[in-house]
Design a protein around this motif. Structure first.
Motif, PDB file in Angstrom:
ATOM      1  N   GLU A 167      29.403  58.638  51.184  1.00 56.18           N
ATOM      2  CA  GLU A 167      30.387  59.247  50.293  1.00 56.18           C
ATOM      3  C   GLU A 167      30.007  60.674  49.948  1.00 56.18           C
ATOM      4  OE1 GLU A 167      32.195  58.522  45.798  1.00 56.18           O
ATOM      5  OE2 GLU A 167      30.923  57.021  46.741  1.00 56.18           O
ATOM      6  N   GLY A 168      28.699  60.918  49.787  1.00 56.52           N
ATOM      7  CA  GLY A 168      28.244  62.246  49.389  1.00 56.52           C
ATOM      8  C   GLY A 168      28.489  63.315  50.424  1.00 56.52           C
ATOM      9  N   GLN A 169      28.824  62.911  51.666  1.00 55.72           N
ATOM     10  CA  GLN A 169      29.000  63.904  52.717  1.00 55.72           C
ATOM     11  C   GLN A 169      30.173  64.830  52.429  1.00 55.72           C
ATOM     12  OE1 GLN A 169      28.951  62.283  56.605  1.00 55.72           O
ATOM     13  NE2 GLN A 169      29.249  64.233  57.626  1.00 55.72           N
ATOM     14  N   PHE A 170      31.103  64.407  51.607  1.00 53.84           N
ATOM     15  CA  PHE A 170      32.307  65.194  51.392  1.00 53.84           C
ATOM     16  C   PHE A 170      32.200  66.121  50.186  1.00 53.84           C
ATOM     17  CE2 PHE A 170      34.721  63.465  54.755  1.00 53.84           C
ATOM     18  CZ  PHE A 170      34.260  62.170  54.929  1.00 53.84           C
ATOM     19  N   LYS A 171      30.986  66.321  49.683  1.00 52.62           N
ATOM     20  CA  LYS A 171      30.789  67.295  48.622  1.00 52.62           C
ATOM     21  C   LYS A 171      31.196  68.670  49.117  1.00 52.62           C
ATOM     22  CE  LYS A 171      26.754  64.851  46.733  1.00 52.62           C
ATOM     23  NZ  LYS A 171      25.288  64.902  46.586  1.00 52.62           N
ATOM     24  N   GLN A 172      31.921  69.378  48.283  1.00 56.61           N
ATOM     25  CA  GLN A 172      32.348  70.731  48.642  1.00 56.61           C
ATOM     26  C   GLN A 172      31.167  71.690  48.542  1.00 56.61           C
ATOM     27  OE1 GLN A 172      35.254  71.659  49.815  1.00 56.61           O
ATOM     28  NE2 GLN A 172      36.271  69.671  49.611  1.00 56.61           N
ATOM     29  N   GLY A 173      31.263  72.778  49.287  1.00 55.46           N
ATOM     30  CA  GLY A 173      30.228  73.801  49.213  1.00 55.46           C
ATOM     31  C   GLY A 173      28.935  73.361  49.857  1.00 55.46           C
ATOM     32  N   ILE A 174      27.846  74.040  49.494  1.00 52.77           N
ATOM     33  CA  ILE A 174      26.520  73.742  50.028  1.00 52.77           C
ATOM     34  C   ILE A 174      25.851  72.753  49.079  1.00 52.77           C
ATOM     35  CG2 ILE A 174      24.304  74.716  50.696  1.00 52.77           C
ATOM     36  CD1 ILE A 174      25.739  77.359  51.216  1.00 52.77           C
ATOM     37  N   ALA A 175      25.501  71.582  49.582  1.00 51.81           N
ATOM     38  CA  ALA A 175      24.969  70.536  48.715  1.00 51.81           C
ATOM     39  C   ALA A 175      23.918  69.730  49.454  1.00 51.81           C
ATOM     40  CB  ALA A 175      26.107  69.617  48.250  1.00 51.81           C
ATOM     41  N   ALA A 176      23.043  69.103  48.683  1.00 52.53           N
ATOM     42  CA  ALA A 176      22.029  68.203  49.228  1.00 52.53           C
ATOM     43  C   ALA A 176      22.523  66.766  49.129  1.00 52.53           C
ATOM     44  CB  ALA A 176      20.714  68.370  48.459  1.00 52.53           C
ATOM     45  N   GLY A 177      21.801  65.868  49.772  1.00 60.97           N
ATOM     46  CA  GLY A 177      22.079  64.447  49.648  1.00 60.97           C
ATOM     47  C   GLY A 177      23.426  64.026  50.191  1.00 60.97           C
ATOM     48  N   ARG A 178      23.808  64.558  51.336  1.00 62.61           N
ATOM     49  CA  ARG A 178      25.107  64.190  51.907  1.00 62.61           C
ATOM     50  C   ARG A 178      25.069  62.826  52.597  1.00 62.61           C
ATOM     51  NH1 ARG A 178      28.899  68.015  51.808  1.00 62.61           N
ATOM     52  NH2 ARG A 178      28.307  70.168  51.339  1.00 62.61           N
ATOM     53  N   LEU A 179      23.892  62.337  52.917  1.00 59.80           N
ATOM     54  CA  LEU A 179      23.757  61.079  53.647  1.00 59.80           C
ATOM     55  C   LEU A 179      22.997  60.049  52.820  1.00 59.80           C
ATOM     56  CD1 LEU A 179      22.683  62.502  57.131  1.00 59.80           C
ATOM     57  CD2 LEU A 179      25.002  61.958  56.363  1.00 59.80           C
ATOM     58  N   ALA A 180      23.123  58.802  53.217  1.00 62.33           N
ATOM     59  CA  ALA A 180      22.290  57.754  52.635  1.00 62.33           C
ATOM     60  C   ALA A 180      20.850  57.976  53.097  1.00 62.33           C
ATOM     61  CB  ALA A 180      22.787  56.383  53.064  1.00 62.33           C
ATOM     62  N   PRO A 181      19.848  57.726  52.256  1.00 61.95           N
ATOM     63  CA  PRO A 181      18.443  58.026  52.599  1.00 61.95           C
ATOM     64  C   PRO A 181      17.989  57.535  53.968  1.00 61.95           C
ATOM     65  CG  PRO A 181      18.604  57.440  50.297  1.00 61.95           C
ATOM     66  CD  PRO A 181      19.981  57.242  50.867  1.00 61.95           C
ATOM     67  N   PRO A 182      18.321  56.311  54.394  1.00 64.02           N
ATOM     68  CA  PRO A 182      17.818  55.867  55.708  1.00 64.02           C
ATOM     69  C   PRO A 182      18.363  56.682  56.882  1.00 64.02           C
ATOM     70  CG  PRO A 182      18.577  53.992  54.401  1.00 64.02           C
ATOM     71  CD  PRO A 182      19.060  55.231  53.720  1.00 64.02           C
ATOM     72  N   GLU A 183      19.502  57.325  56.698  1.00 64.06           N
ATOM     73  CA  GLU A 183      20.116  58.068  57.796  1.00 64.06           C
ATOM     74  C   GLU A 183      19.300  59.290  58.206  1.00 64.06           C
ATOM     75  OE1 GLU A 183      24.629  58.252  57.910  1.00 64.06           O
ATOM     76  OE2 GLU A 183      24.292  57.834  55.775  1.00 64.06           O
ATOM     77  N   TYR A 184      18.586  59.881  57.263  1.00 64.92           N
ATOM     78  CA  TYR A 184      17.797  61.073  57.588  1.00 64.92           C
ATOM     79  C   TYR A 184      16.692  60.734  58.586  1.00 64.92           C
ATOM     80  CZ  TYR A 184      20.166  63.421  53.732  1.00 64.92           C
ATOM     81  OH  TYR A 184      21.119  63.974  52.918  1.00 64.92           O
ATOM     82  N   ALA A 185      15.999  59.631  58.344  1.00 62.96           N
ATOM     83  CA  ALA A 185      14.923  59.231  59.257  1.00 62.96           C
ATOM     84  C   ALA A 185      15.478  58.936  60.641  1.00 62.96           C
ATOM     85  CB  ALA A 185      14.192  58.011  58.705  1.00 62.96           C
ATOM     86  N   ASP A 186      16.626  58.273  60.705  1.00 58.54           N
ATOM     87  CA  ASP A 186      17.233  57.973  62.007  1.00 58.54           C
ATOM     88  C   ASP A 186      17.668  59.254  62.717  1.00 58.54           C
ATOM     89  OD1 ASP A 186      16.871  55.270  61.606  1.00 58.54           O
ATOM     90  OD2 ASP A 186      18.908  54.924  60.861  1.00 58.54           O
ATOM     91  N   ASN A 187      18.301  60.147  61.978  1.00 57.81           N
ATOM     92  CA  ASN A 187      18.825  61.376  62.580  1.00 57.81           C
ATOM     93  C   ASN A 187      17.733  62.289  63.114  1.00 57.81           C
ATOM     94  OD1 ASN A 187      21.392  60.529  62.029  1.00 57.81           O
ATOM     95  ND2 ASN A 187      21.783  61.992  60.385  1.00 57.81           N
ATOM     96  N   PHE A 188      16.588  62.292  62.437  1.00 48.73           N
ATOM     97  CA  PHE A 188      15.517  63.215  62.812  1.00 48.73           C
ATOM     98  C   PHE A 188      14.358  62.501  63.496  1.00 48.73           C
ATOM     99  CE2 PHE A 188      17.939  65.662  59.788  1.00 48.73           C
ATOM    100  CZ  PHE A 188      17.881  66.947  60.308  1.00 48.73           C
TER     101      PHE A 188
END
Length: 455
Positions: free
Chosen positions: A3-24
């Motif tokens: 849900e946080g991915q749709f924050k307007q502007g420049i923002a942190a925390g756009r993904l659920a925490p586990p997604e960062y480890a998978d993505n990187f």
């Protein structure tokens, strides 16, 4: 999608925490022993070895692959390190698809080359995990050399000099050694702190003393180094970032891509790293690709790379371009920035002009388009800052904005050599080319210090 991915502007925390480890996670997971043996068995061990000719450090590729195939990965690592002491990182970041693997006979005949880079990683990782040190320092020569910059060129130079019995002091402007390997490559290409592990492995040979937060021109002058040491090697990187030359580029949200990548590489928690919802990257090289992909992996909804020429002109390899596309990055060609749309001091979009080649010269067509954006990254090349060189009154010949050197890396100033991105004709974005330059300059310095040559 979080849900946080749709924050307007420049923002942190756009993904659920586990997604960062998978993505990187690791872009190319390492071979296990069985996989390495199967892949090594595909090599024809060519007599003329076109792969070896394509390697800037001239690693004996058929030899090290044969060693892997006979169950000797540690011996293979020695073959690699003899030519390229940063062979572990090069195995991860080299564009092998345009170097050794492009000319592999298997690629030419079948379209599927031997995976030389992954085999190189298997060998070097095996040796480093076992803490195998292959080199003993020669008897002390009593000579002292200063190396400016602890990037690939500086580290390769320092290691070869130390092995030859010299004492080396490396001056590094940043808090960590490694240069672009630490600060400038995509996080998914080098995971688990490998850049620092490699620095530790290189310096473990002894005789190399790294001083951090020491910048040439600020903490010492070149004249001081030249008078205090028997020789100096300049391995500084490219400190400047070229401007867009577009109206409004000072708006908040316009950022240098190299700074963004460095910040990401040093971030303890990727969920705390802000990124735009709609991101535009200007450029066509590896930095542009890395910034774009990592923006997407951080949760940006739309990421667009805009390049002023065609696909075939991009410095980024076709593999990297395809990788960006596979991550959802849109690459648009024949567009150059015209103005940044400023809404209350912040980026709201970017106006671009279509370009074309006319009589071999790139020109704007006058037709423009708009892309909505809340973050714009500049990745249109870096420049060398020569100001730290000549503050002492001594001068070094420059050409094309970089240091001019001869075939051995000698500059016009006595006792001073240079290599890597700071010199003329440097092959930018190639760690392996910087390693070759540092290694070869070290051999030149060694010959000069142990013969009757004028240093």
């Amino acid at each position: 999608m979080a849900e946080g991915q749709f924050k307007q502007g420049i923002a942190a925390g756009r993904l659920a925490p586990p997604e960062y480890a998978d993505n990187f996670s690791d872009l190319h997971p390492p071979f296990d022993r069985h996989e390495a043996l199967v892949e090594a068995d595909r090599c024809y061990f060519c007599y003329d070895a076109p792969c070896m000719q394509a390697c800037p450090t001239s690693i004996d590729i058929p030899m090290f692959i044969r060693q892997i195939s006979t169950g000797n990965p540690v011996g293979a690592a020695k073959t690699i390190f003899d030519q390229n002491i940063l062979g572990g990182m090069c195995a991860r970041v080299c564009p092998t698809e345009t170097l050794c693997e492009e000319v592999c006979v298997r690629e030419v005949a079948e379209g599927k080359p031997v995976q030389i880079g992954r085999l190189q990683r298997y060998a070097t990782d095996t040796a480093m995990a076992q803490h195998k040190q292959f080199y003993e320092r020669a008897a002390p020569t009593g000579k002292r050399i200063a190396v400016v910059g602890a990037g690939p060129a500086g580290l390769a130079c320092a290691h070869r000099l130390a092995v030859n019995g010299h004492e080396v002091t490396v001056y590094e402007a940043k808090p960590k050694a490694g240069g672009l390997n630490e600060y400038g490559i995509a996080a998914y290409k080098s995971v688990d702190g490998f850049a620092q592990a490699e620095v530790d492995y290189i310096t473990a040979v002894g005789g190399i003393h790294v001083q951090h937060d020491k910048a040439l021109g600020r903490d010492m002058s070149l004249a001081e180094l030249a008078s205090s040491y028997d020789a100096v090697f300049l391995g500084m990187g490219l400190a400047g970032v070229n401007a867009l030359r577009a109206e409004g580029e000072g708006a908040e949200g316009v950022q240098d891509a190299v700074d963004f990548i460095a910040e990401l590489r040093q971030a303890g928690d990727l969920a705390q790293l802000p990124v735009g919802r709609r991101v535009v990257v200007i450029g066509g090289g590896m930095t542009a690709i890395d910034a774009a992909i990592q923006s997407k992996l951080l949760g940006a909804e739309e990421v667009t790379i805009c390049y002023r020429r065609g696909k075939e002109h991009m410095n980024a390899s076709e593999f990297e371009q395809d990788l960006a596309a596979s991550k959802g990055v849109t690459i648009r060609h024949w567009l150059q920035p015209k103005s940044v749309i400023d809404a209350g001091g912040r980026v709201a979009g970017i106006e671009l002009e279509y370009t074309t080649l006319r009589d071999g010269k790139l020109v704007g067509t006058g037709e423009t388009m708009l892309i909505d954006a809340d973050q714009v990254f500049k990745a249109i090349g870096q420049s060398f800052d020569a100001s730290p060189l000549n503050g002492s009154g001594n001068s070094i010949a420059m050409e094309g904005g970089r240091i001019k050197v001869d075939a051995e890396g000698r500059t016009s100033m006595a006792k001073v050599w240079a290599g890597g991105d700071c010199v003329v004709d440097a092959r930018e974005d190639l760690t392996v080319a910087a390693v070759a330059a540092g290694r070869d300059a070290a051999e030149s310095i060694h010959r000069a210090l142990t013969s009757n040559w004028r240093v």
